[in-house]
Design an enzyme around this catalytic site. Structure first.
Site, PDB file in Angstrom:
ATOM      1  N   PRO A   2      -0.893  -3.249   1.132  1.00  0.00           N
ATOM      2  CG  PRO A   2       1.007  -3.984   2.174  1.00  0.00           C
ATOM      3  CD  PRO A   2      -0.209  -3.175   2.411  1.00  0.00           C
ATOM      4  CD  GLU A   3      -6.233  -5.480  -1.743  1.00  0.00           C
ATOM      5  OE1 GLU A   3      -6.889  -6.445  -2.139  1.00  0.00           O
ATOM      6  OE2 GLU A   3      -6.532  -4.315  -1.992  1.00  0.00           O
TER       7      GLU A   3
END
Length: 270
Positions: A2-3
């Site tokens: 996840p960014e």
DNA sequence: CGACACACCTGGATGC
DNA sequence: TGCATCCAGGTGTGTC
């Protein structure tokens, strides 16, 4: 995994179910993730009402009067909202059981994520040295330009440094540099002020658009309701080595830069 | 201070 | 089918 867009998607997915609810019970299925889970998660959090759910960089914060739970998804973590009491599956590490009968459940095969605690009025050390939020007014090309002077490291590594700007990880660094026409291996200190202005704009645009698509699902990212992200279809360079550039047709190249696989179009990026 | 290598951990894809 | 190898969205730590 996840960014910023995936964490933001997660935040928006859980907030309506978590804000205003009391954490009745915390179920910890292991003592540590990346770091030991502090005692306060077991002793201070239960019984507290979550006032707000916030995001800072790639961290989620559940704010209560007693303090804030600090959640990070690491590389492979995800949060799901489920009915409380469902049997745990592999890598389901903790549940925050809510007074609504729902539970916020964290799954993370690689266990690079964390669950920490921040006392009221304090800033956790992990949040102390973070750069500006890319979608805030404090972030612009001049900031990037000023911070990059004298830096010899690749501009892509510079962008992924969370002290430069938060939330930009391996996918969106490659994508934003493509959009701005900047070669990822160029020394950060050699990029002009004007090109940083363009880059800052593209970072914002790419992140905003990815959020609107629910993030990027490459392998396993799912929003809290189980929906995948749809930004993968919009990727111009990430994961496309050897394929033709969608803009100019040149073969997309890839190479490890700063220990991370990096993708770019030799035709579009200088 | 900056740059870089390495560490943490599991699972999926690939190749023989 | 089985096994070895490589790769993966993050980031703190240690070294130079």
């Amino acid at each position: 995994m996840p960014e910023l867009p995936e964490v933001e998607t997660t935040k928006r997915g859980i907030a309506p179910y978590v804000e205003g609810r009391v954490v009745e019970r915390v179920i910890l299925r292991r003592k540590n993730l990346r770091w030991p889970i502090p005692r306060a998660i077991r002793t201070a959090l239960p019984g507290q009402r979550v006032e707000t759910v916030a995001r800072r960089a790639k961290y989620l914060l559940l704010h209560t009067q007693a303090g804030s739970a600090l959640l990070h998804l690491g590389m492979s973590g995800s949060l799901r909202l489920l009915d409380a009491g469902l049997p745990a599956r592999a890598h389901d590490h903790y549940d925050l059981v809510l007074d609504s009968g729902k539970a916020l459940r964290f799954n993370d095969p690689r266990r690079f994520g964390c669950l920490l605690w921040q006392k009221p009025g304090e800033t956790h050390p992990l949040l102390r040295d973070l750069g500006p939020e890319p979608l805030s007014a404090q972030f612009d090309g001049d900031w990037l330009w000023a911070r990059s002077r004298g830096r010899s490291a690749a501009v892509k590594s510079f962008l992924m440094d969370q002290g430069t700007v938060v939330g930009v990880g391996n996918i969106y660094a490659s994508e934003a540099l493509f959009a701005a026409g900047i070669h990822p291996k160029r020394a950060a200190g050699s990029v002009s002020r004007a090109r940083y202005a363009r880059l800052a704009g593209e970072i914002r645009r790419v992140l905003r658009y990815a959020i609107s698509r629910g993030g990027t699902t490459l392998r396993d990212f799912l929003a809290p309701d189980g929906a995948p992200g749809y930004f993968e279809q919009e990727l111009f360079v990430y994961g496309r080595a050897g394929e033709p550039c969608k803009v100019c047709g040149t073969k997309i190249r890839s190479e490890v830069v700063g220990q991370r696989m990096t993708y770019w179009c030799p035709g579009c990026q200088r």
